[in-house]
Design a protein around this motif. Structure first.
Motif, short mmCIF file in Angstrom:
data_model
loop_
_atom_site.label_atom_id
_atom_site.label_comp_id
_atom_site.label_asym_id
_atom_site.label_seq_id
_atom_site.Cartn_x
_atom_site.Cartn_y
_atom_site.Cartn_z
N GLY A 127 -2.49 -2.51 -5.08
CA GLY A 127 -3.89 -2.36 -5.50
C GLY A 127 -4.88 -2.11 -4.39
N LYS A 128 -4.41 -1.88 -3.16
CA LYS A 128 -5.33 -1.65 -2.04
C LYS A 128 -5.79 -0.19 -1.97
CE LYS A 128 -3.19 -5.34 0.72
NZ LYS A 128 -2.09 -5.66 -0.21
N ILE A 129 -4.96 0.73 -2.40
CA ILE A 129 -5.32 2.14 -2.49
C ILE A 129 -5.37 2.51 -3.96
CG2 ILE A 129 -4.53 4.50 -2.07
CD1 ILE A 129 -3.40 3.60 0.59
N THR A 130 -6.50 3.05 -4.39
CA THR A 130 -6.71 3.30 -5.82
C THR A 130 -7.10 4.74 -6.14
OG1 THR A 130 -9.02 2.59 -5.64
CG2 THR A 130 -7.38 0.91 -6.25
N ASN A 131 -7.26 5.58 -5.09
CA ASN A 131 -7.67 6.97 -5.31
C ASN A 131 -6.83 7.86 -4.40
OD1 ASN A 131 -9.30 9.55 -5.02
ND2 ASN A 131 -10.65 8.43 -6.42
N TRP A 132 -6.36 8.99 -4.94
CA TRP A 132 -5.52 9.89 -4.16
C TRP A 132 -6.26 10.45 -2.95
CZ3 TRP A 132 -0.57 9.78 -4.35
CH2 TRP A 132 0.11 9.42 -5.53
N GLN A 133 -7.58 10.45 -2.99
CA GLN A 133 -8.37 10.92 -1.86
C GLN A 133 -8.10 10.06 -0.61
OE1 GLN A 133 -12.70 10.85 -2.41
NE2 GLN A 133 -12.74 13.01 -1.82
N GLN A 134 -7.72 8.81 -0.81
CA GLN A 134 -7.45 7.91 0.32
C GLN A 134 -6.16 8.26 1.07
OE1 GLN A 134 -8.30 4.44 -2.59
NE2 GLN A 134 -8.57 3.51 -0.57
N VAL A 135 -5.33 9.12 0.47
CA VAL A 135 -4.08 9.52 1.15
C VAL A 135 -4.01 11.03 1.31
CG1 VAL A 135 -2.78 7.48 0.44
CG2 VAL A 135 -2.83 9.48 -1.07
N PRO B 242 3.20 -9.27 -4.85
CA PRO B 242 3.30 -8.96 -6.28
C PRO B 242 2.66 -7.61 -6.60
CG PRO B 242 1.55 -10.55 -5.89
CD PRO B 242 2.27 -10.37 -4.57
N LEU B 243 3.06 -7.04 -7.72
CA LEU B 243 2.41 -5.82 -8.21
C LEU B 243 0.93 -6.08 -8.43
CD1 LEU B 243 5.07 -4.69 -10.86
CD2 LEU B 243 4.67 -3.64 -8.61
N GLY B 244 0.10 -5.09 -8.07
CA GLY B 244 -1.34 -5.24 -8.21
C GLY B 244 -1.81 -5.13 -9.65
#
Length: 353
Positions: free
Chosen positions: A182-190, A222-224
Motif C-alpha cells: 500500500g505504499k505505492i498506489t499510482n503507476w506514475q510513481q513507477v 501483510p497485504l495492504g
C-alpha cells in the motif's frame, strides 16, 4: 525396521548373491506394479539414503524402482495442476497398479498448506507444495511420531500480470513490495501513466504461492488495504484484463501464456529488467495462434528475481505411504518425468543439473 522388511531384504540379498536373476525378477514383479521391466540405474549411493534419485536419473518412467501397488491419495498445491494433468496420465499408463486419486479438502480451498494439513491428518498419502515446509509443520509431524520430507521436482517462478495497455517497462522487487503493502498506489510513481493501481491477490490462507509471495517478496509484511482478494487465478486475471490499472501475481506457467494480460518484467534494480517470457513479447492480437513462452534460462540461472522449487511432500514413517511418495517423486525426476514437467510449462530440475 519391521520383521517383514528385514525378511524382504534378506530374500533380495539371497537372490542377488546366488545369481538367480530370473527368480529375482519374478519376486520383484509380485511386489511392485508390473510395469515393463528395464534396467534401473538407481543404487544406494544414488539415493543419498532417502530412496530419492538425487545423483543419477533413470531414463523412463518404467525404469523407476520401488513403485508400490495400491491406491494412494494425494492433493495440495494448485500450482501442480498442470503437472497432474500432463504427467499423471503417463504414470498411470506405465504403472496401472500405482493408482493415484486426487483429493480435495473437506473444507476450505486446495493449496499447499491445506495439503500438508491433510497429510498430517492422515487424509493423504503424500502432498504437493509450491513452498517449503514450515517449522510448525515439522513440529506437528514429530508430535505424531514421524517427520516430513520435501523433495524438489521442478523450478517455478512468480510472474506479474498487468493490463496489456499499461506502458511500464518493468518494476523492481522493492516497488512490487510497496505496491502490495500500500505504499505505492499510482503507476506514475513507477514511471507509468497517472493511473490508480489495483493490486489483486488470493487469500493468504489459500495457497503456497501467496504464502511464498508474502514471505519472500513482502518480507512478511501483510497485504495492504488496497489489495482486493480474489478466489483464484482465473478471476484474478479476468479482473486485470478489465482494469487498466490492475496487477496480479501467480505461478509463471499459469500466467505467461495467457492472452488477455501482459507479463511484466522485473528487476532487482531499476532498468535491469528480466522478463519471465522469451522475447519478443507476443501481443494479445496474435494470441492464441502464438503464445508467450517461459524464459527457461532466466529461471534456471535465477537471473529472474522470483524463482522457487516446487515439492512433493513425503511422510517419513517407514511405511507404504513413504514408499509411495518417494516413488511419485522419482517418477517425476526421471528423464521422461522431467520432459513431462517441461510439457506442463515448468522448468525441469534435470536441465539445470
Amino acid at each position: 525396521m519391521t520383521v517383514k522388511n528385514e525378511t524382504m531384504l534378506l530374500l533380495a540379498a539371497a537372490v542377488i548373491t546366488s545369481g538367480l536373476f530370473g527368480g529375482g525378477a519374478w519376486w520383484l514383479s509380485q511386489q511392485f506394479a508390473g510395469a515393463p521391466t528395464g534396467r534401473s540405474s538407481q543404487s544406494p549411493q544414488d539415493t543419498g539414503g532417502t530412496g530419492v534419485n538425487v545423483a543419477a536419473q533413470v531414463e523412463t518412467l518404467a525404469e523407476v524402482a520401488g513403485v508400490p501397488v495400491g491406491t494412494f491419495r494425494y492433493g495440495g498445491s494448485t500450482t501442480f495442476a498442470p503437472i497432474r494433468a500432463i504427467a499423471d496420465p503417463h504414470i498411470a499408463t506405465v504403472w496401472p497398479k500405482f493408482q493415484l486419486v486426487y483429493v480435495d479438502p473437506i473444507t476450505g480451498t486446495p493449496g499447499s498448506g491445506k495439503g500438508i494439513e491433510m497429510l498430517l491428518a492422515n487424509q493423504l498419502t503424500f502432498s504437493q507444495s509450491s513452498r517449503s515446509l514450515k517449522p510448525k509443520e515439522q513440529d506437528a509431524a514429530q508430535a505424531k511420531g514421524f517427520s516430513l520430507q520435501e523433495i524438489p521436482v521442478a523450478i517455478d517462478g512468480i510472474a506479474i500480470a498487468v493490463n496489456p495497455t499499461l506502458t511500464v517497462p518493468g518494476i523492481t522487487i522493492a516497488q512490487l513490495r510497496d505496491i502490495y503493502t500500500g505504499k505505492i498506489t499510482n503507476w506514475q510513481q513507477v514511471g507509468g501513466p497517472n493511473l490508480s493501481i489495483t493490486p489483486y491477490s488470493r487469500d493468504p490462507k489459500d495457497g503456497g504461492t501467496v504464502e511464498f509471495f508474502i514471505e519472500q517478496v513482502l518480507e512478511n509484511e501483510p497485504l495492504g488495504n488496497t489489495v482486493e482478494i480474489v478466489h483464484s487465478t482465473t478471476p484474478g486475471l479476468q479482473k486485470v484484463s478489465q482494469n487498466p490499472g490492475g496487477i496480479y501475481y501467480a505461478s509463471a506457467p499459469e500466467l505467461v501464456p495467457q492472452c488477455t494480460v501482459k507479463p511484466l518484467p522485473l528487476g532487482r534494480v531499476t532498468g535491469e529488467w528480466v522478463a519471465p517470457y522469451q522475447a519478443p513479447l507476443v501481443p494479445p492480437e496474435d494470441c492464441p495462434q502464438q503464445r508467450n513462452r517461459l524464459n527457461i534460462s532466466a529461471f534456471q540461472q535465477a537471473t529472474y528475481p522470483i524463482t522457487r522449487n516446487i515439492f512433493v511432500i513425503v511422510k517419513q514413517d517407514g511405511r507404504q505411504d513413504e514408499q509411495a511418495g518417494i516413488a511419485y517423486a522419482n517418477l517425476l525426476l526421471s528423464q521422461q518425468g522431467q520432459q513431462l514437467i517441461e510439457e506442463a510449462g515448468f522448468v525441469a530440475l534435470g536441465a539445470s543439473r
